[in-house]
Design an enzyme around this catalytic site. Structure first.
Site, PDB file in Angstrom:
ATOM      1  N   GLU A  97      89.936  39.109  37.228  1.00 34.64           N
ATOM      2  CA  GLU A  97      91.214  39.175  36.978  1.00 34.64           C
ATOM      3  C   GLU A  97      91.585  39.542  35.629  1.00 34.64           C
ATOM      4  O   GLU A  97      91.542  38.573  34.907  1.00 34.64           O
ATOM      5  CB  GLU A  97      91.738  38.002  37.708  1.00 34.64           C
ATOM      6  N   LYS A 130      84.127  26.772  32.517  1.00 35.30           N
ATOM      7  CA  LYS A 130      84.522  26.628  31.002  1.00 35.30           C
ATOM      8  C   LYS A 130      86.077  27.058  31.017  1.00 35.30           C
ATOM      9  O   LYS A 130      86.336  28.436  31.146  1.00 35.30           O
ATOM     10  CB  LYS A 130      84.066  27.580  30.222  1.00 35.30           C
ATOM     11  N   CYS A 153      99.888  37.121  33.316  1.00 36.62           N
ATOM     12  CA  CYS A 153      99.568  38.587  33.583  1.00 36.62           C
ATOM     13  C   CYS A 153     100.110  39.405  34.270  1.00 36.62           C
ATOM     14  O   CYS A 153     100.063  40.684  34.406  1.00 36.62           O
ATOM     15  CB  CYS A 153      97.773  38.365  34.227  1.00 36.62           C
ATOM     16  N   GLU A 175      98.681  46.065  26.421  1.00 38.90           N
ATOM     17  CA  GLU A 175      99.128  44.839  26.964  1.00 38.90           C
ATOM     18  C   GLU A 175      99.542  43.938  25.592  1.00 38.90           C
ATOM     19  O   GLU A 175      98.666  43.762  24.942  1.00 38.90           O
ATOM     20  CB  GLU A 175      98.125  44.204  27.925  1.00 38.90           C
TER      21      GLU A 175
HETATM   22  P1  NAD Z   1      90.572  35.699  26.887  1.00 36.34           P
HETATM   23  O1  NAD Z   1      89.890  36.890  27.455  1.00 36.34           O
HETATM   24  O2  NAD Z   1      90.406  35.919  25.457  1.00 36.34           O
HETATM   25  O3  NAD Z   1      89.781  34.312  27.313  1.00 36.34           O
HETATM   26  C1  NAD Z   1      89.676  34.028  28.788  1.00 36.34           C
HETATM   27  C2  NAD Z   1      88.484  33.254  28.632  1.00 36.34           C
HETATM   28  O4  NAD Z   1      87.227  33.885  28.254  1.00 36.34           O
HETATM   29  C3  NAD Z   1      88.502  31.961  27.811  1.00 36.34           C
HETATM   30  O5  NAD Z   1      87.774  30.719  28.371  1.00 36.34           O
HETATM   31  C4  NAD Z   1      87.677  32.453  26.589  1.00 36.34           C
HETATM   32  O6  NAD Z   1      86.918  31.224  25.904  1.00 36.34           O
HETATM   33  C5  NAD Z   1      86.403  33.183  27.417  1.00 36.34           C
HETATM   34  N1  NAD Z   1      85.523  34.134  26.416  1.00 36.34           N
HETATM   35  C6  NAD Z   1      86.256  34.948  25.562  1.00 36.34           C
HETATM   36  N2  NAD Z   1      84.947  35.845  25.161  1.00 36.34           N
HETATM   37  C7  NAD Z   1      83.966  35.658  26.130  1.00 36.34           C
HETATM   38  C8  NAD Z   1      82.507  36.105  26.065  1.00 36.34           C
HETATM   39  N3  NAD Z   1      82.191  37.120  25.389  1.00 36.34           N
HETATM   40  N4  NAD Z   1      81.864  35.586  27.092  1.00 36.34           N
HETATM   41  C9  NAD Z   1      82.338  34.834  28.012  1.00 36.34           C
HETATM   42  N5  NAD Z   1      83.635  34.118  27.839  1.00 36.34           N
HETATM   43  C10 NAD Z   1      84.390  34.654  26.957  1.00 36.34           C
HETATM   44  O7  NAD Z   1      91.852  35.966  27.644  1.00 36.34           O
HETATM   45  P2  NAD Z   1      93.049  35.020  27.204  1.00 36.34           P
HETATM   46  O8  NAD Z   1      93.659  35.395  26.056  1.00 36.34           O
HETATM   47  O9  NAD Z   1      92.597  33.354  27.386  1.00 36.34           O
HETATM   48  O10 NAD Z   1      94.250  35.327  28.519  1.00 36.34           O
HETATM   49  C11 NAD Z   1      95.080  36.313  28.321  1.00 36.34           C
HETATM   50  C12 NAD Z   1      94.498  37.436  29.175  1.00 36.34           C
HETATM   51  O11 NAD Z   1      94.005  37.153  30.557  1.00 36.34           O
HETATM   52  C13 NAD Z   1      95.255  38.601  29.435  1.00 36.34           C
HETATM   53  O12 NAD Z   1      94.913  39.812  28.935  1.00 36.34           O
HETATM   54  C14 NAD Z   1      96.168  38.467  30.544  1.00 36.34           C
HETATM   55  O13 NAD Z   1      96.597  39.522  31.269  1.00 36.34           O
HETATM   56  C15 NAD Z   1      94.916  38.031  31.432  1.00 36.34           C
HETATM   57  N6  NAD Z   1      95.257  37.269  32.715  1.00 36.34           N
HETATM   58  C16 NAD Z   1      94.878  37.826  33.614  1.00 36.34           C
HETATM   59  C17 NAD Z   1      95.209  37.413  35.060  1.00 36.34           C
HETATM   60  C18 NAD Z   1      94.714  38.171  36.521  1.00 36.34           C
HETATM   61  O14 NAD Z   1      94.932  37.271  37.210  1.00 36.34           O
HETATM   62  N7  NAD Z   1      94.667  39.284  36.418  1.00 36.34           N
HETATM   63  C19 NAD Z   1      95.877  36.106  35.217  1.00 36.34           C
HETATM   64  C20 NAD Z   1      96.044  35.462  33.867  1.00 36.34           C
HETATM   65  C21 NAD Z   1      95.614  35.941  32.615  1.00 36.34           C
END
Ligand code: NAD
Length: 481
Positions: A258, A182, A292, A385
């Site tokens: 991650e 997803k 990230c 963050e």
């Molecule tokens: P997010 O956590 O809001 O969403 C990520 C994904 O999770 C989306 O597909 C979303 O629909 C899904 N999601 C949200 N709530 C959920 C739930 N309760 N159950 C299952 N799935 C759910 O993150 P974002 O805003 O899309 O991305 C930004 C964040 O990602 C930042 O915190 C960034 O640091 C982090 N990030 C980390 C890495 C890494 O490698 N460590 C890489 C890229 C981004």
């Protein structure tokens, strides 16, 4: 484009009565399409299709066959390169050259690198032999068989949509798992193109499935709490990781996470200062800070603090051609941190607001590249963050103090050290509480190296063999002789 689910080898366009949500262009705020919202029933079908694909033999074939399939997927992305770039730029608003030089080539590289890993070591995914004789009660030959985990759920974020999705899909398929993925609701387009490429590459129905939709109380949660899912690989916010873990706990589903970061850069007085400034411009402002690994905290040794800070602010003020925040909501979040920083006592050396272009971009979600100073270490702006084009610069006096400041964070993803002192370059990184430390560079990546964070930045490591380890289970076979 209007994205579609891909379940059991079939694209589900416009299911009767299915809910959709709008796809917004972050550059100008216009609506450019609609995305289907997967129901629990659609997710159930995808998980069932994945299970059936495994039962029919996907994952039991030779590693050479799977390596060839991964290369066909890489070829397919390569052949439709321009379409992928267009779709990634349209979804994220990121500069075209970033998508064309980083996102899409890395997606191709993700498939090729795991294909090479499999092909170079045809035994790896199935049999790693450990020479071993004898037990307490008689002679035996022990060896280890690696088997796939089964049905793997992959949840990816919006910032590097195809790169981060394929970073998990490639090793999951390489190890012989069936996948239900997803992507972020903000960026569904390249994931849909990937499903088309995988379809054309001839993977059996159900080996790869794609569902679109939101996370909380929606497709993401339906998938990650599903009893038919054997493992979860997730990239996104730390708070989302906690929520997913709660759902996964019911079935003891293993997770690879991650998560977020609040990455520090340490600039020592002996550094090549120009390289440190340029490197920090890249690490703080690439993709408008929405990576990230981006630097949001910069600690500079006092003798060069003023010179470094002035140069960084000047470079930040001169930046042009940067992309928007992904959404109005994310723009508002970043701007709320800009305001909070001022309330917390920050001096704003560059940016701090919304740019005015005098064209359609004024309807989009841009914020200015921003450089802050003067905040105490405990300020929320220094601890939380933000995920935007912003960094705070503070001075330090000793190496120990710099390390303590960098480690004073709930996060532990990446750090950058700028120094020309060879001993320091090797002495400091192991003392930093991070999964990745770059010395005199940033985001220089070898895909075989361990990638991930500690503390609230993640669980486990991905990359090369580390990913194959997560996506497969070692089984000890003991044969009495
Ligand atoms: P997010 O956590 O809001 O969403 C990520 C994904 O999770 C989306 O597909 C979303 O629909 C899904 N999601 C949200 N709530 C959920 C739930 N309760 N159950 C299952 N799935 C759910 O993150 P974002 O805003 O899309 O991305 C930004 C964040 O990602 C930042 O915190 C960034 O640091 C982090 N990030 C980390 C890495 C890494 O490698 N460590 C890489 C890229 C981004």
């Amino acid at each position: 484009m209007n994205p579609a689910h891909y379940v059991d080898g079939t694209f589900l366009h416009d299911e009767a009565g299915a809910a959709t949500f709008p796809l917004t262009d972050p550059v100008d705020g216009t609506v450019r399409g609609k995305v289907p919202e997967a129901t629990r029933e659609t997710v159930n079908r995808a998980v069932a299709a994945a299970r059936t694909a495994l039962e029919k033999g996907w994952g039991r074939g030779s590693t050479q066959e799977r390596a060839a399939a991964l290369h066909r997927i890489a070829d397919g992305i390569q052949q439709r390169f321009a379409e992928f770039v267009d779709a990634e730029v349209a979804d994220t608003g990121k500069p075209r050259d970033l998508a064309a030089t980083v996102d899409i080539p890395r997606a191709i590289g993700n498939f090729r690198s795991y294909a090479d890993l499999l092909y170079g070591r045809p035994e790896r995914a199935h049999t790693t032999e450990i020479p071993g004789w004898s037990t307490g009660t008689g002679e035996a030959l022990n060896y280890t068989v690696r088997r796939p985990l089964g049905v793997v759920a992959i949840i990816s974020p919006w910032n590097l949509p195809l790169l981060l999705l394929t970073w998990k899909v490639a090793p999951a398929l390489a190890a012989g798992n069936a996948v239900v993925a997803k992507p972020s609701e903000e960026t569904p387009s390249t994931a849909t193109l990937l499903a088309e490429v995988i379809h054309a590459a001839g993977l059996p129905a159900g080996a790869f499935n794609l569902v679109h939709g939101h996370g909380t109380d929606a497709a993401g949660a339906f998938l990650t709490s599903h009893p038919g899912v054997d493992a979860i690989a997730f990239t996104g916010e730390s708070a989302t990781g906690s929520a997913i873990m709660r759902g996964a706990a019911a079935h003891l589903t293993p997770v690879s996470f991650e998560l977020g970061g609040k990455n520090a850069a340490l600039v020592f007085a002996d550094a090549d200062l120009q390289a440190a400034v340029e490197g920090t411009v890249r690490s703080a402002f690439t993709h408008s800070g929405q990576i990230c690994l981006c630097t949001e905290r910069v600690y500079v040794e006092r003798p060069v603090y003023e010179e470094f800070t002035a140069a960084l602010a000047e470079r930040a003020r001169a930046l042009t051609g940067y992309g928007p925040m992904i959404s109005a909501a994310h723009r508002d979040k970043v701007l709320s941190y800009y305001r909070l920083a001022v309330e917390e006592g920050a001096t704003v050396l560059a940016g701090g607001g919304v740019p005015h272009f005098g064209d359609a971009r004024d309807g989009g979600f841009h914020v200015e590249p921003t450089v802050l100073t003067g905040l105490p270490q405990h300020a929320r702006t220094v601890q939380e963050e933000i995920f935007g084009p912003v960094c705070h610069v503070a001075p330090f006096d000793t190496e120990d103090e710099a390390i303590a400041l960098a480690n004073d964070s709930r996060y532990g993803l990446a750090a950058t050290v700028w120094t020309r002192d060879l001993s320091r370059a090797h002495r400091v990184p192991p003392r930093l509480e991070n999964g990745i430390v770059w010395v005199n560079c940033w985001n220089l990546r070898d895909l075989r190296t361990p990638f991930g964070g500690i503390k609230d930045s993640g669980i486990g490591r991905e990359g090369g063999e580390y990913s194959l380890d997560f996506f497969s289970e070692p089984v000890n076979v003991c044969v009495r002789i």
